[in-house]
Scaffold this motif. Structure first.
Motif, PDB file in Angstrom:
ATOM      1  N   GLU A   1       0.827  -1.201   0.000  1.00 31.27           N
ATOM      2  CA  GLU A   1       0.000   0.000   0.000  1.00 31.27           C
ATOM      3  C   GLU A   1       0.866   1.258   0.000  1.00 31.27           C
ATOM      4  O   GLU A   1       1.979   1.259   0.514  1.00 31.27           O
ATOM      5  CB  GLU A   1      -0.917   0.041   1.227  1.00 31.27           C
ATOM      6  N   SER A   2       0.313   2.318  -0.545  1.00 31.68           N
ATOM      7  CA  SER A   2       0.969   3.614  -0.519  1.00 31.68           C
ATOM      8  C   SER A   2      -0.093   4.697  -0.666  1.00 31.68           C
ATOM      9  O   SER A   2      -1.237   4.409  -0.998  1.00 31.68           O
ATOM     10  CB  SER A   2       2.013   3.739  -1.632  1.00 31.68           C
ATOM     11  N   GLY A   3       0.293   5.924  -0.421  1.00 31.54           N
ATOM     12  CA  GLY A   3      -0.614   7.039  -0.600  1.00 31.54           C
ATOM     13  C   GLY A   3      -1.215   7.589   0.674  1.00 31.54           C
ATOM     14  O   GLY A   3      -1.937   8.591   0.630  1.00 31.54           O
ATOM     15  N   GLY A   4      -0.934   6.963   1.797  1.00 33.94           N
ATOM     16  CA  GLY A   4      -1.460   7.455   3.054  1.00 33.94           C
ATOM     17  C   GLY A   4      -0.752   8.726   3.478  1.00 33.94           C
ATOM     18  O   GLY A   4       0.285   9.093   2.934  1.00 33.94           O
ATOM     19  N   GLY A   5      -1.339   9.392   4.455  1.00 35.24           N
ATOM     20  CA  GLY A   5      -0.742  10.618   4.940  1.00 35.24           C
ATOM     21  C   GLY A   5      -1.710  11.422   5.767  1.00 35.24           C
ATOM     22  O   GLY A   5      -2.747  10.921   6.194  1.00 35.24           O
ATOM     23  N   LEU A   6      -1.363  12.668   5.985  1.00 33.57           N
ATOM     24  CA  LEU A   6      -2.182  13.586   6.765  1.00 33.57           C
ATOM     25  C   LEU A   6      -2.975  14.480   5.831  1.00 33.57           C
ATOM     26  O   LEU A   6      -2.421  15.077   4.906  1.00 33.57           O
ATOM     27  CB  LEU A   6      -1.296  14.438   7.676  1.00 33.57           C
ATOM     28  N   VAL A   7      -4.270  14.566   6.081  1.00 38.80           N
ATOM     29  CA  VAL A   7      -5.136  15.377   5.239  1.00 38.80           C
ATOM     30  C   VAL A   7      -6.146  16.118   6.097  1.00 38.80           C
ATOM     31  O   VAL A   7      -6.530  15.642   7.175  1.00 38.80           O
ATOM     32  CB  VAL A   7      -5.856  14.504   4.185  1.00 38.80           C
ATOM     33  N   GLN A   8      -6.565  17.267   5.639  1.00 39.97           N
ATOM     34  CA  GLN A   8      -7.542  18.078   6.358  1.00 39.97           C
ATOM     35  C   GLN A   8      -8.949  17.519   6.184  1.00 39.97           C
ATOM     36  O   GLN A   8      -9.264  16.877   5.186  1.00 39.97           O
ATOM     37  CB  GLN A   8      -7.482  19.517   5.843  1.00 39.97           C
ATOM     38  N   VAL A   9      -9.790  17.748   7.178  1.00 37.55           N
ATOM     39  CA  VAL A   9     -11.192  17.338   7.085  1.00 37.55           C
ATOM     40  C   VAL A   9     -11.806  17.892   5.805  1.00 37.55           C
ATOM     41  O   VAL A   9     -11.637  19.066   5.485  1.00 37.55           O
ATOM     42  CB  VAL A   9     -11.993  17.821   8.304  1.00 37.55           C
ATOM     43  N   GLY A  10     -12.505  17.030   5.081  1.00 36.67           N
ATOM     44  CA  GLY A  10     -13.118  17.443   3.832  1.00 36.67           C
ATOM     45  C   GLY A  10     -12.219  17.274   2.628  1.00 36.67           C
ATOM     46  O   GLY A  10     -12.669  17.443   1.493  1.00 36.67           O
ATOM     47  N   GLY A  11     -10.976  16.928   2.866  1.00 37.51           N
ATOM     48  CA  GLY A  11     -10.026  16.757   1.792  1.00 37.51           C
ATOM     49  C   GLY A  11     -10.116  15.395   1.139  1.00 37.51           C
ATOM     50  O   GLY A  11     -10.970  14.578   1.471  1.00 37.51           O
ATOM     51  N   SER A  12      -9.203  15.149   0.215  1.00 39.13           N
ATOM     52  CA  SER A  12      -9.188  13.899  -0.544  1.00 39.13           C
ATOM     53  C   SER A  12      -7.824  13.241  -0.487  1.00 39.13           C
ATOM     54  O   SER A  12      -6.802  13.894  -0.292  1.00 39.13           O
ATOM     55  CB  SER A  12      -9.564  14.162  -2.004  1.00 39.13           C
ATOM     56  N   LEU A  13      -7.837  11.945  -0.689  1.00 35.71           N
ATOM     57  CA  LEU A  13      -6.617  11.164  -0.688  1.00 35.71           C
ATOM     58  C   LEU A  13      -6.855   9.922  -1.536  1.00 35.71           C
ATOM     59  O   LEU A  13      -7.956   9.364  -1.523  1.00 35.71           O
ATOM     60  CB  LEU A  13      -6.248  10.775   0.740  1.00 35.71           C
ATOM     61  N   ARG A  14      -5.848   9.500  -2.271  1.00 37.46           N
ATOM     62  CA  ARG A  14      -5.965   8.273  -3.052  1.00 37.46           C
ATOM     63  C   ARG A  14      -4.918   7.265  -2.608  1.00 37.46           C
ATOM     64  O   ARG A  14      -3.716   7.526  -2.678  1.00 37.46           O
ATOM     65  CB  ARG A  14      -5.819   8.535  -4.552  1.00 37.46           C
ATOM     66  N   LEU A  15      -5.389   6.122  -2.167  1.00 35.33           N
ATOM     67  CA  LEU A  15      -4.514   5.041  -1.770  1.00 35.33           C
ATOM     68  C   LEU A  15      -4.271   4.105  -2.944  1.00 35.33           C
ATOM     69  O   LEU A  15      -5.159   3.896  -3.771  1.00 35.33           O
ATOM     70  CB  LEU A  15      -5.119   4.248  -0.612  1.00 35.33           C
ATOM     71  N   SER A  16      -3.083   3.536  -3.002  1.00 33.57           N
ATOM     72  CA  SER A  16      -2.738   2.591  -4.050  1.00 33.57           C
ATOM     73  C   SER A  16      -2.283   1.286  -3.422  1.00 33.57           C
ATOM     74  O   SER A  16      -1.676   1.277  -2.355  1.00 33.57           O
ATOM     75  CB  SER A  16      -1.623   3.143  -4.943  1.00 33.57           C
ATOM     76  N   CYS A  17      -2.576   0.200  -4.089  1.00 36.62           N
ATOM     77  CA  CYS A  17      -2.144  -1.122  -3.655  1.00 36.62           C
ATOM     78  C   CYS A  17      -1.525  -1.821  -4.852  1.00 36.62           C
ATOM     79  O   CYS A  17      -2.235  -2.218  -5.782  1.00 36.62           O
ATOM     80  CB  CYS A  17      -3.321  -1.923  -3.103  1.00 36.62           C
ATOM     81  N   ALA A  18      -0.213  -1.944  -4.838  1.00 31.75           N
ATOM     82  CA  ALA A  18       0.507  -2.592  -5.927  1.00 31.75           C
ATOM     83  C   ALA A  18       0.652  -4.081  -5.640  1.00 31.75           C
ATOM     84  O   ALA A  18       1.146  -4.470  -4.583  1.00 31.75           O
ATOM     85  CB  ALA A  18       1.879  -1.952  -6.107  1.00 31.75           C
ATOM     86  N   ALA A  19       0.226  -4.901  -6.585  1.00 27.63           N
ATOM     87  CA  ALA A  19       0.279  -6.350  -6.431  1.00 27.63           C
ATOM     88  C   ALA A  19       1.409  -6.941  -7.255  1.00 27.63           C
ATOM     89  O   ALA A  19       1.818  -6.380  -8.274  1.00 27.63           O
ATOM     90  CB  ALA A  19      -1.050  -6.974  -6.845  1.00 27.63           C
ATOM     91  N   SER A  20       1.894  -8.095  -6.812  1.00 32.23           N
ATOM     92  CA  SER A  20       2.994  -8.761  -7.502  1.00 32.23           C
ATOM     93  C   SER A  20       2.538  -9.531  -8.731  1.00 32.23           C
ATOM     94  O   SER A  20       3.358  -9.939  -9.540  1.00 32.23           O
ATOM     95  CB  SER A  20       3.718  -9.702  -6.536  1.00 32.23           C
TER      96      SER A  20
END
Length: 126
Positions: free
Chosen positions: A6-25
């Motif tokens: 997994e990647s893409g996590g982090g700190l974001v403000q309320v109401g904001g957006s974030l996209r997580l990625s999951c790279a598979a083998s």
């Protein structure tokens, strides 16, 4: 043999957006899902997607805000998270099921998956 990262996590403000990625083998996971676990709470289902992407499943509290998708060319599954709330704060885990699911398969059940990533932290601050 299947590895999920997994990647893409982090700190974001309320109401904001974030996209997580999951790279598979590989392409051996016919079902891909996202789960999360907040401090002091049980792990819970967030979203899942079928091999073709034609079927998706969501936890009620994230419907309309989160979108799961997959890109077979990149062997990657995504979780687009919009309108984030403090209660979305958790470690998010990517999970996969390596076989074609039966008609009784429970996409929301953590025990139904046999591959798990290490998780990525998502923190939503006010």
């Amino acid at each position: 043999q299947v590895q999920l990262v997994e990647s893409g996590g982090g700190l974001v403000q309320v109401g904001g957006s974030l996209r997580l990625s999951c790279a598979a083998s590989g392409r051996s996971s016919y079902v891909m899902g996202w789960f999360r676990q907040a401090p002091g709470k049980e792990r819970e289902f967030v979203a899942a997607i079928s091999w073709t992407g034609g079927s998706t499943y969501y936890k009620d509290s994230v419907k309309g805000r989160f979108t799961i998708s997959r890109d077979h060319a990149k062997n990657t599954v995504y979780l687009q998270m919009n309108s984030l709330k403090p209660e979305d704060t958790a470690i998010y885990y990517c999970a996969g099921y390596s076989r074609i699911p039966t008609i009784s398969y429970d996409y929301e059940g953590g025990d139904e998956y046999d591959y798990w990533g290490q998780g990525t932290q998502v923190t939503v601050s006010s």
